[in-house]
Design an enzyme around this catalytic site. Structure first.
Site, short mmCIF file in Angstrom:
data_model
loop_
_atom_site.label_atom_id
_atom_site.label_comp_id
_atom_site.label_asym_id
_atom_site.label_seq_id
_atom_site.Cartn_x
_atom_site.Cartn_y
_atom_site.Cartn_z
CG ASN A 133 86.53 35.82 60.38
OD1 ASN A 133 86.48 36.90 59.78
ND2 ASN A 133 87.84 35.26 60.36
CE LYS A 187 91.99 44.20 52.87
NZ LYS A 187 90.68 43.16 52.71
CB THR A 206 83.28 44.29 68.69
OG1 THR A 206 84.27 43.06 68.46
CG2 THR A 206 81.94 43.77 68.50
CB THR A 253 87.77 40.25 51.65
OG1 THR A 253 87.11 41.36 51.50
CG2 THR A 253 88.75 40.46 52.47
#
Length: 406
Positions: free
Chosen positions: A401, A182, A406, A193
Site C-alpha cells: 500500500n 475480487k 506506482t 473494496t
C-alpha cells in the site's frame, strides 16, 4: 466437487454454471498488461438485486447501476473494469459511467438500463474512455468469451481468483448458483473494496431475492475485514434469469430454505477467500462468537476482534496474546459480563472467569503457525452466534500500500 446435505458444491465453477450466462474479459489498456475489462451477460433479462458500499463517496458506476436497476429490477449484463475506480471524478466521471453503459448496451443490442456497470482501482482519476470504448467494441468476440478471463479482469491487488458454484434441486429442477469476486485490500465490515457477482438460473421474485441478498450479506461479506478501510466502489450484484424453470421462489416456497442455504454457501466461500487473500496476508483468521443476547451483539463482538490490528499482528507473530482479544471484546460496544466470558485460541482455552487459563505457551505458538487460525468466544448471555473472518497484518501489507499507485 463436494456435497453438503442437499447442496452440491463445485469449487472450480463460477458465474457461467447457471443456464443462460456467459462471461469474458479483455485487456483494453487501463492496466499495463493484465486483463482489465470483463463482462457477464444473460441470454434474457434477469431479476437483479444489489447491495452497495456504506461509504458516503459512492463511485459514479454505483450511482448509475442503482438508478438502472430501479427502473424495473432487472439487468441483462454487467460490465466491469479494473485499474481505475472512477470515484471522486465529478460530473465527468458520471458521464463516463453512463457512456460505458450505453456503448456496451449498443454492442449487445439491448436497452441501456439493462447494463450494470462497476469499476475498481485507483480513486480520483478519469477513465481513459478511448481505450475503454475500444475494448467494449472487441470484448464480445468469441476469443474473449471465457469465464476465466472475466475472473482475471476484475482483479487489482488480488493474488488469486475467487470463485465457487453450487447446485440444488428445486421442484425437481437443478438450480445453479455461481459466484466470482475480487477483493484484497480496503476490506472492512459493511463492504469494502470488493466486488461480488452472483448468478443463478432460479426463478425468483425481486423482493425475495433482495431480502435473501441483504440477510446473507450481513452474515458473510459484512463479516470480513482486512485493514479497516471501507471503499467507495463496493457492491454485490445478483442476477436471476429464471432459466431453470422452477416454480417461482418466495419465502413460502417449500424449498426456500434450501435455496437460501446454497446462496449462503456461495457468498460465505467468496467472503472467506477475500479475507484469506488480504494484502500481504499469511493466515486466515476465523472468529466464532457464541452465547450472545442478540445476533447484532454477536456480530459486533466478532467484528471488533477481527478488526483489531493488535490481534492481527499478534497472530502474524505467533504470539498467543489473549489480552488483545479480551480488550477487543471490551470495546466492542456490547455490554458483557467479564467473569462469564471464555476465550479459546484453537483448542486452547486461554481466558475464563475473568482470569487467564493455564497454557503451555509453546503449544499455542505452534498452533498459530497454521494457515487458518480459529478464535472462539463464549459470552454466556444468550443463544445467538456469529462468525467473522479476517487475516493477519504483515510487513508486506505496508509495502503493497505504500506503492499502490506506482
Amino acid at each position: 466437487m463436494t456435497t453438503s446435505k442437499e447442496i452440491v458444491i463445485l469449487e472450480e465453477e463460477s458465474v457461467t454454471l447457471p443456464k443462460g450466462f456467459k462471461a469474458g474479459g479483455i485487456h483494453c489498456g487501463i492496466k499495463r498488461k493484465k486483463l482489465d475489462l470483463g463482462y457477464i451477460v444473460s441470454e434474457v433479462p434477469a431479476v437483479a438485486a444489489g447491495v452497495y458500499t456504506t461509504n458516503i463517496f459512492q463511485a459514479a458506476p454505483l450511482l448509475v447501476t442503482q438508478e438502472s436497476i430501479a427502473k424495473e429490477n432487472k439487468v441483462q449484463a454487467i460490465l466491469v473494469n479494473s485499474g481505475n475506480a472512477n470515484a471522486c471524478t465529478g460530473e465527468q466521471g458520471l458521464l463516463d459511467a453512463f457512456e460505458m453503459q450505453k456503448e456496451f448496451a449498443y454492442e449487445l443490442g439491448i436497452m441501456e438500463h439493462l447494463v450494470a456497470v462497476t469499476s475498481t482501482g485507483v480513486i480520483g482519476e478519469l477513465l481513459p474512455m478511448d481505450k475503454l470504448n475500444a475494448g467494449i467494441k472487441q470484448i464480445l468476440q468469441p476469443e474473449y468469451e471465457n469465464a476465466a478471463n472475466f475472473k482475471q479482469a476484475i482483479l487489482t491487488t488480488d493474488t488469486c481468483i475467487k470463485q465457487i458454484a453450487v447446485q440444488v434441486k428445486i421442484d425437481g429442477k437443478t438450480v445453479s448458483i455461481g459466484g466470482a469476486a475480487k477483493g484484497s485490500g480496503m476490506i472492512h465490515p459493511n463492504m469494502a473494496t470488493m466486488l461480488g457477482f452472483v448468478t443463478t438460473d432460479a426463478n425468483i421474485a425481486y423482493d425475495d431475492l433482495l431480502l435473501a441478498l441483504k440477510e446473507i450479506t450481513n452474515q458473510t461479506f459484512n463479516m470480513i475485514t482486512v485493514d479497516g478501510d471501507t471503499s467507495t466502489n463496493d457492491m454485490v450484484l445478483v442476477m436471476a434469469n429464471g432459466m431453470a424453470e422452477n416454480n417461482q421462489l418466495t419465502k413460502d416456497h417449500p424449498d426456500w430454505d434450501l435455496f437460501v442455504d446454497g446462496f449462503k454457501v456461495v457468498c460465505e466461500s467468496l467472503a472467506k477467500k477475500i479475507a484469506k487473500d488480504g494484502e500481504g496476508a499469511t493466515k486466515l483468521i476465523e472468529v466464532q462468537v457464541n452465547g450472545a443476547y442478540g445476533s447484532d451483539a454477536a456480530r459486533a463482538v466478532g467484528k471488533a476482534i477481527i478488526s483489531s490490528n493488535l490481534v492481527k499482528t499478534a497472530i502474524y507473530g505467533t504470539d498467543p496474546n489473549w489480552g488483545r482479544i479480551v480488550s477487543a471484546i471490551g470495546y466492542s460496544g456490547v455490554p458483557v459480563e467479564p467473569n462469564a466470558i471464555k476465550v479459546a485460541i484453537g483448542p486452547f482455552l486461554v481466558f475464563e472467569n475473568g482470569l487467564p487459563s493455564p497454557i503451555v505457551e509453546e503449544e499455542v505458538k505452534e498452533y498459530l503457525e497454521l494457515e487458518t487460525i480459529q478464535i472462539f468466544v463464549e459470552l454466556n448471555q444468550g443463544k445467538y452466534s456469529a462468525t467473522a473472518w479476517g487475516c493477519d497484518l504483515t510487513y508486506d501489507y505496508v509495502k503493497i500500500n505504500a506503492s499502490y499507485r506506482t
